[in-house]
Design a protein around this motif. Structure first.
Motif, PDB file in Angstrom:
ATOM      1  N   MET A   1      -8.865   5.261 -13.496  1.00 19.93           N
ATOM      2  CA  MET A   1      -9.198   6.601 -13.986  1.00 19.93           C
ATOM      3  C   MET A   1      -9.439   7.499 -12.779  1.00 19.93           C
ATOM      4  N   SER A   2      -8.441   8.317 -12.460  1.00 21.56           N
ATOM      5  CA  SER A   2      -8.524   9.107 -11.232  1.00 21.56           C
ATOM      6  C   SER A   2      -7.471  10.203 -11.244  1.00 21.56           C
ATOM      7  N   ARG A   3      -7.681  11.166 -10.370  1.00 20.56           N
ATOM      8  CA  ARG A   3      -6.608  12.112 -10.077  1.00 20.56           C
ATOM      9  C   ARG A   3      -5.584  11.423  -9.176  1.00 20.56           C
ATOM     10  N   THR A   4      -4.504  12.121  -8.890  1.00 16.31           N
ATOM     11  CA  THR A   4      -3.454  11.566  -8.031  1.00 16.31           C
ATOM     12  C   THR A   4      -3.951  11.505  -6.593  1.00 16.31           C
ATOM     13  N   ARG A   5      -4.077  10.295  -6.063  1.00 16.08           N
ATOM     14  CA  ARG A   5      -4.507  10.121  -4.680  1.00 16.08           C
ATOM     15  C   ARG A   5      -3.968   8.798  -4.144  1.00 16.08           C
ATOM     16  N   TYR A   6      -4.015   8.658  -2.842  1.00 17.90           N
ATOM     17  CA  TYR A   6      -3.435   7.497  -2.163  1.00 17.90           C
ATOM     18  C   TYR A   6      -3.949   6.186  -2.744  1.00 17.90           C
ATOM     19  N   GLU A   7      -5.242   6.134  -3.030  1.00 16.99           N
ATOM     20  CA  GLU A   7      -5.838   4.878  -3.489  1.00 16.99           C
ATOM     21  C   GLU A   7      -5.228   4.392  -4.795  1.00 16.99           C
ATOM     22  N   TRP A   8      -4.756   5.320  -5.638  1.00 18.62           N
ATOM     23  CA  TRP A   8      -4.147   4.888  -6.902  1.00 18.62           C
ATOM     24  C   TRP A   8      -2.907   4.034  -6.612  1.00 18.62           C
ATOM     25  N   THR A   9      -2.041   4.536  -5.738  1.00 22.48           N
ATOM     26  CA  THR A   9      -0.842   3.777  -5.378  1.00 22.48           C
ATOM     27  C   THR A   9      -1.211   2.450  -4.735  1.00 22.48           C
ATOM     28  N   LEU A  10      -2.227   2.461  -3.892  1.00 25.76           N
ATOM     29  CA  LEU A  10      -2.686   1.230  -3.252  1.00 25.76           C
ATOM     30  C   LEU A  10      -3.147   0.207  -4.297  1.00 25.76           C
ATOM     31  N   PHE A  11      -3.943   0.646  -5.270  1.00 29.13           N
ATOM     32  CA  PHE A  11      -4.425  -0.262  -6.311  1.00 29.13           C
ATOM     33  C   PHE A  11      -3.282  -0.742  -7.199  1.00 29.13           C
ATOM     34  N   ASP A  12      -2.357   0.144  -7.540  1.00 34.15           N
ATOM     35  CA  ASP A  12      -1.222  -0.274  -8.367  1.00 34.15           C
ATOM     36  C   ASP A  12      -0.514  -1.477  -7.753  1.00 34.15           C
ATOM     37  N   PHE A  13      -0.168  -1.356  -6.480  1.00 35.25           N
ATOM     38  CA  PHE A  13       0.614  -2.421  -5.851  1.00 35.25           C
ATOM     39  C   PHE A  13      -0.228  -3.651  -5.546  1.00 35.25           C
ATOM     40  N   ALA A  14      -1.512  -3.478  -5.327  1.00 34.86           N
ATOM     41  CA  ALA A  14      -2.390  -4.641  -5.156  1.00 34.86           C
ATOM     42  C   ALA A  14      -2.516  -5.401  -6.481  1.00 34.86           C
ATOM     43  N   LEU A  15      -2.674  -4.663  -7.577  1.00 35.58           N
ATOM     44  CA  LEU A  15      -2.758  -5.311  -8.895  1.00 35.58           C
ATOM     45  C   LEU A  15      -1.460  -6.039  -9.216  1.00 35.58           C
ATOM     46  N   TRP A  16      -0.334  -5.403  -8.935  1.00 34.97           N
ATOM     47  CA  TRP A  16       0.959  -6.043  -9.207  1.00 34.97           C
ATOM     48  C   TRP A  16       1.174  -7.257  -8.295  1.00 34.97           C
ATOM     49  N   SER A  17       0.559  -7.253  -7.133  1.00 34.96           N
ATOM     50  CA  SER A  17       0.689  -8.391  -6.224  1.00 34.96           C
ATOM     51  C   SER A  17       0.035  -9.654  -6.788  1.00 34.96           C
ATOM     52  N   VAL A  18      -0.959  -9.484  -7.665  1.00 33.69           N
ATOM     53  CA  VAL A  18      -1.642 -10.660  -8.230  1.00 33.69           C
ATOM     54  C   VAL A  18      -1.279 -10.861  -9.699  1.00 33.69           C
ATOM     55  N   GLY A  19      -0.292 -10.083 -10.195  1.00 29.50           N
ATOM     56  CA  GLY A  19       0.165 -10.261 -11.569  1.00 29.50           C
ATOM     57  C   GLY A  19      -0.701  -9.598 -12.612  1.00 29.50           C
ATOM     58  N   ALA A  20      -1.604  -8.699 -12.190  1.00 28.19           N
ATOM     59  CA  ALA A  20      -2.435  -7.969 -13.147  1.00 28.19           C
ATOM     60  C   ALA A  20      -1.688  -6.748 -13.656  1.00 28.19           C
ATOM     61  N   GLN A  21      -2.208  -6.180 -14.734  1.00 29.11           N
ATOM     62  CA  GLN A  21      -1.579  -5.023 -15.379  1.00 29.11           C
ATOM     63  C   GLN A  21      -2.500  -3.812 -15.258  1.00 29.11           C
ATOM     64  N   SER A  22      -1.981  -2.704 -14.758  1.00 32.36           N
ATOM     65  CA  SER A  22      -2.800  -1.497 -14.653  1.00 32.36           C
ATOM     66  C   SER A  22      -2.729  -0.688 -15.947  1.00 32.36           C
ATOM     67  N   VAL A  23      -3.854  -0.089 -16.290  1.00 32.84           N
ATOM     68  CA  VAL A  23      -3.955   0.749 -17.488  1.00 32.84           C
ATOM     69  C   VAL A  23      -4.439   2.126 -17.028  1.00 32.84           C
ATOM     70  N   PRO A  24      -3.548   3.097 -16.857  1.00 30.76           N
ATOM     71  CA  PRO A  24      -3.958   4.413 -16.350  1.00 30.76           C
ATOM     72  C   PRO A  24      -4.692   5.236 -17.408  1.00 30.76           C
ATOM     73  N   LEU A  25      -5.745   5.922 -16.963  1.00 27.53           N
ATOM     74  CA  LEU A  25      -6.494   6.833 -17.829  1.00 27.53           C
ATOM     75  C   LEU A  25      -6.515   8.214 -17.179  1.00 27.53           C
ATOM     76  N   TYR A  26      -6.323   9.244 -17.988  1.00 25.83           N
ATOM     77  CA  TYR A  26      -6.416  10.600 -17.443  1.00 25.83           C
ATOM     78  C   TYR A  26      -7.847  10.882 -17.011  1.00 25.83           C
ATOM     79  N   PRO A  27      -8.035  11.534 -15.864  1.00 28.29           N
ATOM     80  CA  PRO A  27      -9.399  11.790 -15.375  1.00 28.29           C
ATOM     81  C   PRO A  27     -10.199  12.729 -16.265  1.00 28.29           C
TER      82      PRO A  27
END
Length: 608
Positions: free
Chosen positions: A77-103
């Motif tokens: 749950m965040s605005r568009t920022r670098y950390e979102w992309t970082l978390f997306d790919f870290a989650l995908w690296s361990v096979g987790a699923q991201s669920v985006p929420l509008y801030p």
């Protein structure tokens, strides 16, 4: 029934997931600038492919150390920022699923989505978001972890996972297959509760790899340069997420900007200097409106309007040449165009950073004249069409033959069908798996592999799609006349003073409209006419202002029959905003919510 297919341009991967590209790029091109991140002083700092891999790996280890497992769902749950992309790919690296929420989501919306998705952990941007989640956490028994970006969540997770070996992450990553679920994206919910669209790694690969294969040349400002884009679309929206993935897979440098606001966005565009951008029509409308206001303030409105006319005619002549229906711009028009390029168009391009020659527009319809103007001004905008269930784009205009006013042809690997009732159906590798926990809704939407979009459209003989409306939004007046409100609203909204327009008339004797004003444009309009600044309540009844808005309505009415035309309108003192629940985060009107909020004003339109 009409149907058009464009063959795939990219081979579908048979193994792996989205995070693999981070590690592959770091191995083959470690020093390439993959992303750029603003530092505390507001300066852009380059992040190499190797650096990004190291940050993703460290964060992934932290997630594992904190209990995130293969298949877990983690909300962001965040605005568009670098950390979102970082978390997306870290989650995908361990096979987790991201669920985006509008801030801007309310507590009840957050509760619904986190509960429906069975989220076990969440990442929020700041304390307000943490309090929103905290207010409903007692009703979320599965939610065990909460990290806050502005409270140094990155460093906290890096420390937590520092003791783990890299191989622990790689074992998880290598266990992924393309059909593994990557994310659950909830629809904006213009009507009813939002539904969770289940999208796999294969869906994103089919979408992004075909787009990169087809459109890679337009990512560049000039051949051979390092392409870059400033990502300011909401990453909670499928368009932003698709761009995030496509740019990383396509080796395009990404910067992030958290505010979809022209006043804040333009300075970052000037400093980042992207080679191309992706946006919604609103951004291009605001850039144009700001340029026109500046010209009027400087006493150059006449030459500016002439420059607009010249650009539009130039682009239209070039369009005819591209389709073999004309010779292209004549000598006199070319000379005029060169003059205005120095005086006007170059300044407009400079406002977007100076390097940008191409853009992609999606999310809603763009007026044909606006696309022609920007093209004539030296920046071609490729309008496209898609939806969450199609992992964003299903169609887009091709670079060599852009047909302005349409949403283009199917992207490679996609088939578009227009059914007998005019509904647009889609088929391709990017079509979603279904709605989470909603088998009935899934069965209603997916039919024998076809996605039934609910949008109405027509295909021309060359496979270009034009969207004409939405089935659920069609109004039927009490006399039985059907009206597609979207086109009327867009044309009224094209007036510089108008911010939004909602057309009403379902089961009513005639069509009417609610209109909101653009505050900056109105302030400029008052200044140019030496009128005193008025309170908004007084302003909406100003006869000169009403005359201006009436001109916009009359101009829109010229495109429809008398029975479909707007007979009367009401100028509202307030804005339709996302914060008040009247717009989606992608700036679409929430019709039912607006009609409920302004029921008294709508009723008054039919008491005259």
């Amino acid at each position: 029934m009409q149907e058009f297919t464009v063959p795939a341009a990219a081979t579908a991967p048979q193994v792996g997931g989205l995070a693999d590209v981070v590690f592959e790029h770091a191995a083959t091109d470690p020093d390439r600038v993959a992303l750029a991140r603003k530092d505390a002083a507001g300066q852009w700092r380059d992040i190499s492919a190797a650096d990004f891999r190291d940050e993703v790996l460290a964060l992934a280890k932290g997630l594992l150390a904190e209990g995130v497992r293969f298949g877990d769902r983690v909300a962001i749950m965040s605005r568009t920022r670098y950390e979102w992309t970082l978390f997306d790919f870290a989650l995908w690296s361990v096979g987790a699923q991201s669920v985006p929420l509008y801030p801007t989501s309310s507590a009840e919306q957050v509760l619904w989505m986190l509960h429906d998705a069975g989220v076990s952990a969440a990442v929020v941007e700041h304390e307000d978001h943490a309090m929103t989640v905290g207010s409903v956490i007692d009703r979320l028994p599965l939610l065990k972890r909460l990290w806050q970006l502005d409270a140094d969540a990155e460093e906290e997770l890096r420390r937590a996972g520092a003791h783990l070996a890299d191989d622990v992450v790689h074992r998880h990553r290598l266990a992924l297959t393309p059909d593994t679920v990557a994310t659950v994206i909830y629809t904006s919910g213009t009507t009813g509760r939002p539904k969770g669209c289940v999208l796999t790694h294969a869906n994103f690969m089919a979408e992004t790899d075909n787009i990169v294969a087809r459109y890679e040349p337009v990512f560049h400002a000039k051949p051979g340069d390092q392409p870059s884009t400033l990502l300011f679309l909401p990453l909670a929206h499928v368009f932003g997420r698709m761009v995030e993935v496509a740019m990383l897979r396509g080796r395009v440098t990404i910067g992030h900007q958290p505010q979809l606001n022209a006043a804040v966005l333009l300075p970052d565009l000037a400093s980042f200097r992207p080679s191309f951008i992706l946006a919604v029509p609103y951004i291009f409308e605001r850039v144009f409106a700001a340029a026109r206001r500046k010209a009027e303030t400087e006493g150059r409105l006449g030459p500016f309007d002439k420059a607009v006319e010249t650009a539009t005619r130039y682009a239209e002549a070039a369009e005819h040449k591209a389709f073999g229906t004309g010779p292209g711009p004549g000598a006199a028009l070319r000379v005029q165009h060169q003059v205005y390029d120095r005086l006007v168009y170059s300044k407009l391009r400079a406002a977007l950073g100076g390097r940008c020659r191409h853009a992609v527009s999606g999310g809603s319809a763009m007026e044909r004249w606006l696309g022609l103007f920007f093209d004539g001004a030296g920046m071609r905008i490729f309008e496209g069409y898609g939806l969450t269930e199609a992992t964003a784009a299903a169609t887009a205009n091709p670079p060599e033959q852009t047909r302005f006013g349409t949403v283009g042809r199917p992207i490679p690997g996609t088939t578009v069908r227009v059914a007998e009732d005019g509904e647009v159906w889609l088929r391709g590798g990017q079509i979603f798996q279904g709605y989470l926990n909603s088998p009935q809704a899934t069965d209603e939407t997916l039919r024998d592999g076809w996605l039934t979009t609910g949008d109405l459209g027509v295909l021309d003989e060359d496979g270009y799609l034009t969207i004409t409306g939405r089935k659920k939004e069609i109004l039927v007046t009490s006399s039985g006349k059907t009206v597609a409100p979207g086109a009327l609203e867009d044309r009224v909204r094209a007036h510089p003073l108008v911010s939004q327009c909602l057309v009403v008339g379902d089961d009513r004797p005639y069509v009417a409209a609610l209109v909101t004003l653009d505050p900056e444009a109105v302030s400029h309009w008052l200044t140019m006419r030496a009128k005193p600044e008025l309170a908004v309540g007084e302003l909406v009844s100003d006869p000169d202002l009403e005359t201006e808005i009436r001109r916009a309505v009359v101009a829109a009415n010229t495109h429809v029959s008398q029975a479909e035309s707007v007979r009367t309108f009401r100028i509202l003192a307030a804005q339709f905003t996302e914060e008040h629940g009247l717009l989606t985060p992608s700036l679409k009107l929430k019709r039912r919510a607006i009609e409920e909020a302004y029921a008294t004003e709508i009723e008054a339109l039919y008491q005259q």
